[in-house]
Design a protein around this motif. Structure first.
Motif, PDB file in Angstrom:
ATOM      1  N   ALA A   3       4.524  10.172   3.901  1.00  0.00           N
ATOM      2  CA  ALA A   3       4.899   9.529   4.673  1.00  0.00           C
ATOM      3  C   ALA A   3       3.462   9.033   5.933  1.00  0.00           C
ATOM      4  CB  ALA A   3       5.669  10.380   5.366  1.00  0.00           C
ATOM      5  N   LEU A   4       3.448   8.106   6.391  1.00  0.00           N
ATOM      6  CA  LEU A   4       1.961   8.704   7.352  1.00  0.00           C
ATOM      7  C   LEU A   4       2.445   9.742   8.313  1.00  0.00           C
ATOM      8  CD1 LEU A   4       2.546   4.119   7.476  1.00  0.00           C
ATOM      9  CD2 LEU A   4       0.843   6.287   6.672  1.00  0.00           C
ATOM     10  N   GLY A  30     -11.455  -2.330   6.436  1.00  0.00           N
ATOM     11  CA  GLY A  30     -11.957  -2.873   5.089  1.00  0.00           C
ATOM     12  C   GLY A  30     -11.670  -2.514   3.749  1.00  0.00           C
ATOM     13  N   GLY A  31     -10.429  -2.839   3.811  1.00  0.00           N
ATOM     14  CA  GLY A  31      -9.867  -3.068   2.499  1.00  0.00           C
ATOM     15  C   GLY A  31      -8.964  -1.351   3.157  1.00  0.00           C
ATOM     16  N   GLN A  32      -9.066  -0.217   3.662  1.00  0.00           N
ATOM     17  CA  GLN A  32      -8.144   0.997   3.989  1.00  0.00           C
ATOM     18  C   GLN A  32      -7.086   0.769   4.360  1.00  0.00           C
ATOM     19  OE1 GLN A  32      -9.120   3.478   7.096  1.00  0.00           O
ATOM     20  NE2 GLN A  32     -10.517   2.059   8.003  1.00  0.00           N
ATOM     21  N   ASP A  33      -6.102   1.311   3.596  1.00  0.00           N
ATOM     22  CA  ASP A  33      -4.425   1.706   3.518  1.00  0.00           C
ATOM     23  C   ASP A  33      -4.906   2.161   5.051  1.00  0.00           C
ATOM     24  OD1 ASP A  33      -3.696   0.421   1.278  1.00  0.00           O
ATOM     25  OD2 ASP A  33      -3.503   2.449   0.072  1.00  0.00           O
ATOM     26  N   VAL A  34      -3.323   1.783   4.989  1.00  0.00           N
ATOM     27  CA  VAL A  34      -2.503   2.094   7.494  1.00  0.00           C
ATOM     28  C   VAL A  34      -2.854   3.352   6.856  1.00  0.00           C
ATOM     29  CG1 VAL A  34      -0.922   2.205   9.305  1.00  0.00           C
ATOM     30  CG2 VAL A  34      -0.976   0.324   7.387  1.00  0.00           C
ATOM     31  N   LEU A  38       1.491   4.485  15.897  1.00  0.00           N
ATOM     32  CA  LEU A  38       2.145   5.174  17.008  1.00  0.00           C
ATOM     33  C   LEU A  38       3.319   4.291  17.371  1.00  0.00           C
ATOM     34  CD1 LEU A  38      -0.675   3.632  19.668  1.00  0.00           C
ATOM     35  CD2 LEU A  38      -0.091   6.445  18.506  1.00  0.00           C
ATOM     36  N   GLN A  39       4.196   5.175  17.943  1.00  0.00           N
ATOM     37  CA  GLN A  39       5.566   4.725  17.968  1.00  0.00           C
ATOM     38  C   GLN A  39       6.264   5.269  19.413  1.00  0.00           C
ATOM     39  OE1 GLN A  39       8.789   6.174  15.920  1.00  0.00           O
ATOM     40  NE2 GLN A  39       7.591   5.110  13.925  1.00  0.00           N
ATOM     41  N   TYR A  51       0.029   0.487  14.080  1.00  0.00           N
ATOM     42  CA  TYR A  51      -0.385   0.874  13.097  1.00  0.00           C
ATOM     43  C   TYR A  51      -2.333   1.310  13.080  1.00  0.00           C
ATOM     44  CZ  TYR A  51       3.271  -0.906  10.355  1.00  0.00           C
ATOM     45  OH  TYR A  51       4.229  -1.334   9.962  1.00  0.00           O
ATOM     46  N   LEU A  52      -2.036   2.121  12.985  1.00  0.00           N
ATOM     47  CA  LEU A  52      -3.586   2.995  13.141  1.00  0.00           C
ATOM     48  C   LEU A  52      -4.687   3.064  11.580  1.00  0.00           C
ATOM     49  CD1 LEU A  52      -2.646   5.829  15.611  1.00  0.00           C
ATOM     50  CD2 LEU A  52      -3.602   3.861  16.865  1.00  0.00           C
TER      51      LEU A  52
END
Length: 115
Positions: A3-4, A30-34, A38-39, A51-52
């Protein structure tokens, strides 16, 4: 897949940024995943989520090329061209009208003359 990590609004640690914050620094994900979320809690609805991305993995923004600039100019010109009268309206045609203001709301005197 794990999980994030979730952070409260305005409490994200250094090293993370949203897309807009990256862009302000001249970077892109640059193609990186999240990397994290932040909520921001809200009453009666689900939380707002941002999303960060990691700043150290971000890449520089690609430079604007002549071909890309020409394509953007062509797309913007198409958004300003009225499909009814084929003239450049000088502003982006609203999707709700689908045509320029004079075509959408002709003056009553012009409608009587053409009838």
């Amino acid at each position: 897949m794990g999980a994030l990590p979730v952070f409260r609004w305005r409490l994200a640690p250094d090293g993370y940024a949203t897309r807009r914050q990256l862009r302000a620094r001249g970077l892109r994900p640059g193609g990186q995943d999240v990397a994290a979320e932040l909520q921001r809690p809200r009453r009666r609805r689900g939380p707002l989520v941002a999303y960060l991305y990691r700043i150290d993995l971000a890449k520089p923004v690609r430079p604007m090329t002549a071909a890309r600039r020409a394509a953007l100019a062509k797309a913007n010109r198409a958004r300003r061209t009225c499909p009814a009268c084929r003239r450049d309206a000088g502003y982006v045609i609203p999707a709700s009208l689908g045509m320029c203001t004079p075509c959408a709301f002709p003056e009553p005197s012009q409608a009587l003359r053409s009838a």
